[in-house]
Motif scaffolding. Structure first.
Motif, PDB file in Angstrom:
ATOM      1  N   THR A 102     -39.116 -39.147 -31.373  1.00  0.00           N
ATOM      2  CA  THR A 102     -39.361 -39.799 -32.653  1.00  0.00           C
ATOM      3  C   THR A 102     -40.794 -39.509 -33.090  1.00  0.00           C
ATOM      4  N   SER A 103     -40.947 -39.001 -34.312  1.00  0.00           N
ATOM      5  CA  SER A 103     -42.280 -38.635 -34.804  1.00  0.00           C
ATOM      6  C   SER A 103     -42.742 -39.528 -35.951  1.00  0.00           C
ATOM      7  N   GLY A 104     -41.864 -40.413 -36.441  1.00  0.00           N
ATOM      8  CA  GLY A 104     -42.285 -41.303 -37.518  1.00  0.00           C
ATOM      9  C   GLY A 104     -41.211 -42.317 -37.853  1.00  0.00           C
ATOM     10  N   LEU A 105     -41.623 -43.571 -38.038  1.00  0.00           N
ATOM     11  CA  LEU A 105     -40.708 -44.644 -38.437  1.00  0.00           C
ATOM     12  C   LEU A 105     -41.438 -45.489 -39.472  1.00  0.00           C
ATOM     13  N   ASN A 106     -40.924 -45.526 -40.692  1.00  0.00           N
ATOM     14  CA  ASN A 106     -41.628 -46.185 -41.786  1.00  0.00           C
ATOM     15  C   ASN A 106     -40.670 -47.026 -42.625  1.00  0.00           C
ATOM     16  N   LEU A 107     -41.220 -48.110 -43.170  1.00  0.00           N
ATOM     17  CA  LEU A 107     -40.514 -48.967 -44.118  1.00  0.00           C
ATOM     18  C   LEU A 107     -41.482 -49.296 -45.234  1.00  0.00           C
ATOM     19  N   SER A 108     -41.076 -49.062 -46.472  1.00  0.00           N
ATOM     20  CA  SER A 108     -41.969 -49.299 -47.599  1.00  0.00           C
ATOM     21  C   SER A 108     -41.202 -49.849 -48.785  1.00  0.00           C
ATOM     22  N   ALA A 109     -41.878 -50.683 -49.563  1.00  0.00           N
ATOM     23  CA  ALA A 109     -41.292 -51.225 -50.787  1.00  0.00           C
ATOM     24  C   ALA A 109     -41.319 -50.171 -51.880  1.00  0.00           C
ATOM     25  N   GLN A 110     -40.281 -50.159 -52.719  1.00  0.00           N
ATOM     26  CA  GLN A 110     -40.162 -49.201 -53.808  1.00  0.00           C
ATOM     27  C   GLN A 110     -40.224 -49.953 -55.137  1.00  0.00           C
ATOM     28  N   TYR A 111     -41.049 -49.462 -56.054  1.00  0.00           N
ATOM     29  CA  TYR A 111     -41.248 -50.126 -57.336  1.00  0.00           C
ATOM     30  C   TYR A 111     -40.908 -49.178 -58.486  1.00  0.00           C
ATOM     31  N   ASP A 112     -40.455 -49.770 -59.581  1.00  0.00           N
ATOM     32  CA  ASP A 112     -40.284 -49.048 -60.833  1.00  0.00           C
ATOM     33  C   ASP A 112     -41.474 -49.377 -61.721  1.00  0.00           C
ATOM     34  N   TYR A 113     -42.032 -48.351 -62.339  1.00  0.00           N
ATOM     35  CA  TYR A 113     -43.217 -48.545 -63.180  1.00  0.00           C
ATOM     36  C   TYR A 113     -42.872 -48.218 -64.630  1.00  0.00           C
ATOM     37  N   VAL A 114     -43.117 -49.182 -65.495  1.00  0.00           N
ATOM     38  CA  VAL A 114     -42.921 -49.025 -66.932  1.00  0.00           C
ATOM     39  C   VAL A 114     -44.255 -49.306 -67.615  1.00  0.00           C
ATOM     40  N   GLN A 115     -44.581 -48.478 -68.582  1.00  0.00           N
ATOM     41  CA  GLN A 115     -45.872 -48.619 -69.253  1.00  0.00           C
ATOM     42  C   GLN A 115     -46.019 -50.004 -69.883  1.00  0.00           C
TER      43      GLN A 115
END
Length: 249
Positions: A102-115
């Motif tokens: 195993t070389s990487g294990l990640n968890l991240s939040a994803q956001y939508d960006y509107v002007q």
């Protein structure tokens, strides 16, 4: 009587001081005169290299499973399920457990960006990456296809190397020394000065695996499709040396 004794004592002190000072001044001048007489012997400072090209006998593939879900728990659960299938596919392909890391294990939040609006949470992304060592190059293409079919959706790259580079490095060293000796003999002949022994020899370089090249996973593939073609090419093992040779006066 007392006055004459004091005069003699002062004279003795001055005489002793002068006797100690004169040899010290002479001792300081003597090494300087010797240094001016010494000259460094003439020498040649040369460099050369030796190269050996040979076919690799191993490969490493880095790939990963990326999943997205509304919640972090769901993203991790889906990722774990698909990665379990990938590990099973590797075992069926004949890859030993010791060759999977195993070389990487990640968890991240994803956001939508509107002007002109604050970021809006879309969900979570889980990523699990592994690096696989393949010691049989005939299995590289079929292994890549197998893990894609099992759920891998990101292949970072593939690199080729040697399981044991010592023989290639030793051959490159021999070629480098021969090139250095030939160059020293050429300079000696051109200068008309006999070549002496070698004073020092330094080495640099050596084997380094080829950097991974990008690969891209196919989103869809049929199980009866031909294996992905992979060309291993050749590797270059290079040894650089530098040597200092004495020249006869």
């Amino acid at each position: 009587m007392i006055r004459s004794v004091r005069t003699l004592s002062l004279g003795a002190v001055l005489l002793a001081a002068s006797a100690l000072t004169a040899p010290a001044a002479f001792a300081q001048e003597a090494p300087m005169a010797g240094m001016h007489m010494m000259q460094a012997p003439p020498s040649l400072n040369l460099s050369a290299y030796g190269e050996v090209r040979m076919a690799p006998d191993m490969a490493t593939i880095s790939f990963g499973v990326v999943t997205e879900a509304p919640t972090a728990a769901a993203a991790m659960r889906q990722n774990a399920s698909r990665m379990t299938e990938v590990m099973a596919a590797l075992r069926r392909a004949g890859i030993a457990e010791r060759d999977v890391q195993t070389s990487g294990l990640n968890l991240s939040a994803q956001y939508d960006y509107v002007q002109n609006q604050p970021p809006k949470l879309r969900g979570y992304q889980a990523s699990n990456r592994v690096t696989v060592t393949i010691n049989d190059l005939s299995k590289v293409g079929t292994t890549a296809d197998a893990v894609v079919a099992a759920g891998v959706n990101q292949i970072d790259g593939i690199g080729f190397g040697l399981q044991d580079s010592s023989a290639a490095e030793d051959r490159a060293r021999q070629l480098a020394v021969r090139a250095l000796q030939a160059r020293a003999a050429l300079y000696s002949q051109a200068l008309g000065v006999p070549l002496g022994g070698i004073r020092s020899l330094t080495e640099s370089g050596g084997y380094s695996p080829r950097p991974p090249s990008p690969m891209y996973a196919r989103a869809e593939m049929s199980m009866d499709a031909a294996a992905t073609p992979v060309a291993a090419g050749e590797l270059t093992v290079r040894i650089d040396i530098s040597g200092v040779y004495d020249l006869a006066r």
